[in-house]
Design an enzyme around this catalytic site. Structure first.
Site, PDB file in Angstrom:
ATOM      1  N   LYS A  43      57.286  15.038  72.167  1.00 14.73           N
ATOM      2  CA  LYS A  43      57.418  15.116  70.707  1.00 14.73           C
ATOM      3  C   LYS A  43      58.731  14.449  70.294  1.00 14.73           C
ATOM      4  O   LYS A  43      59.756  14.645  70.953  1.00 14.73           O
ATOM      5  CB  LYS A  43      57.414  16.592  70.270  1.00 14.73           C
ATOM      6  CG  LYS A  43      57.751  16.829  68.790  1.00 14.73           C
ATOM      7  CD  LYS A  43      56.689  16.311  67.836  1.00 14.73           C
ATOM      8  CE  LYS A  43      57.119  16.471  66.381  1.00 14.73           C
ATOM      9  NZ  LYS A  43      56.270  15.700  65.445  1.00 14.73           N
ATOM     10  N   CYS A 130      58.461   7.916  60.769  1.00 21.54           N
ATOM     11  CA  CYS A 130      57.943   9.222  60.336  1.00 21.54           C
ATOM     12  C   CYS A 130      57.891   9.267  58.806  1.00 21.54           C
ATOM     13  O   CYS A 130      58.914   9.090  58.148  1.00 21.54           O
ATOM     14  CB  CYS A 130      58.807  10.360  60.865  1.00 21.54           C
ATOM     15  SG  CYS A 130      58.197  11.951  60.246  1.00 21.54           S
TER      16      CYS A 130
END
Ligand code: SIN
Length: 312
Positions: A43, A130
């Site tokens: 992650k 992101c």
């Protein structure tokens, strides 16, 4: 049959998770490591642990998913400690991937300095795309800033590095971004992150379906495959051959995987469909891809990799 070349590394098959899916904890990462997947990625980490955005922040949709997770993660030290231990246990020659996503340029530099100075020997992915942190635009839509970050990073970072990119939608943008990327010794690009800031409405309630950012979130799954293929293809035809491509977006079956490879991807990441099916998906995908290759008479991925036909 499914072995894939990725720079100086060879993976037993091209499949891995997309960062964010099934890779938050050591338990999940271990499940990926012992699955059929050719590799895995952690992650995206920040310096400190983050709780991420309020829930609900991920929802399955009829043709994919929408999320605004907001980079929840357990902090870089958690993943780096795991990675350093895990690399010693792994029997495979090809290394796994470590993703970082700083909240600022300074944080990205600090994260990469930490990795550079550590014993981690794998491949690092710098997430510049992101779409889900309120108030923080996707870095890779800012071309001069991306250039400046890469220039700074390659001033000190000597380990294999790739960047995760958002989707682009204009040929001029592919040209401009490729020109920047080609200046640097990147191992790879990962294309695409989710299509940022989509909006899905529940027809039964007239409401958005995720809480953060009033329902705006990253779109994944079947909805995004044509955009993902276009990005893989556009970069494959513009980047220097040393920069490999990880194709991410809309891979649900062997045919989707085959199409990404045909466009020029060398590794393939699975997000939405892994979230839906769990790590057993990798066994299904490898079988489906192998069956398509057999039917077409291919013994190896290199025989059709990048060989998309166009119409004269
Ligand atoms: C998130 O944590 O919000 C997803 C990460 C990403 O899209 O890069």
């Amino acid at each position: 049959m499914l072995a894939t070349n990725f720079g100086k590394f060879t993976y037993k098959n091209p499949f891995m998770n997309a960062s964010g899916v099934h890779c938050m904890t050591i338990e999940e990462l271990d499940e990926l490591a012992s699955s059929t997947a050719g590799s895995f990625v952690t992650k995206s980490a920040t310096l400190e642990a983050r709780a991420g955005n309020p829930e609900p922040r991920y929802t399955d949709l009829p043709l994919g998913s929408i999320n605004s997770m907001g980079l929840p993660n357990l902090g870089v030290d958690y993943y780096l400690d795991y990675a350093i231990k895990k690399q010693q246990e792994m029997t495979q020659q090809a290394p796994f991937f470590f993703s970082v996503a700083g909240m600022s340029v300074a944080e990205n530099i600090e994260l990469l300095k930490k990795i550079q100075e550590s014993d981690f020997e794998g491949i690092t992915e710098l997430n510049l795309s992101c779409p889900n942190v309120p108030g923080k635009p996707q870095v890779a839509y800012d071309f001069p800033l991306t250039d400046q970050i890469l220039e700074t990073v390659f001033g000190f970072f000597t380990k294999p590095l790739g960047v995760k990119l958002p989707p682009y939608f204009d040929l001029a943008h592919f040209d401009e971004m490729a020109k920047i990327l080609n200046k640097y010794p990147l191992t790879y690009i990962n294309s695409i992150n989710s299509i940022g800031n989509a909006l899905f409405i529940d027809p039964a309630t007239d409401s958005v379906v995720i809480k953060p950012k009033d329902g705006f979130g990253g779109l994944g799954g079947e909805y995004v495959k044509p955009t993902a293929l276009a990005n893989v293809r556009a970069f494959y035809t513009r980047l220097k051959p040393e920069i490999k491509i990880i194709g991410t977006g809309g891979i649900r079956n062997g045919q989707d995987a085959y199409e990404h490879l045909l466009c020029g991807a060398s590794m393939l990441q699975i997000g939405t469909e892994l979230q839906k099916e769990g790590p057993a998906i990798f066994e299904r995908l490898t079988k489906e891809l192998a069956a398509i290759m057999k039917e077409k008479g291919y013994q190896s991925i290199s025989e059709f990799h990048g060989k998309l036909k166009t119409i004269d």
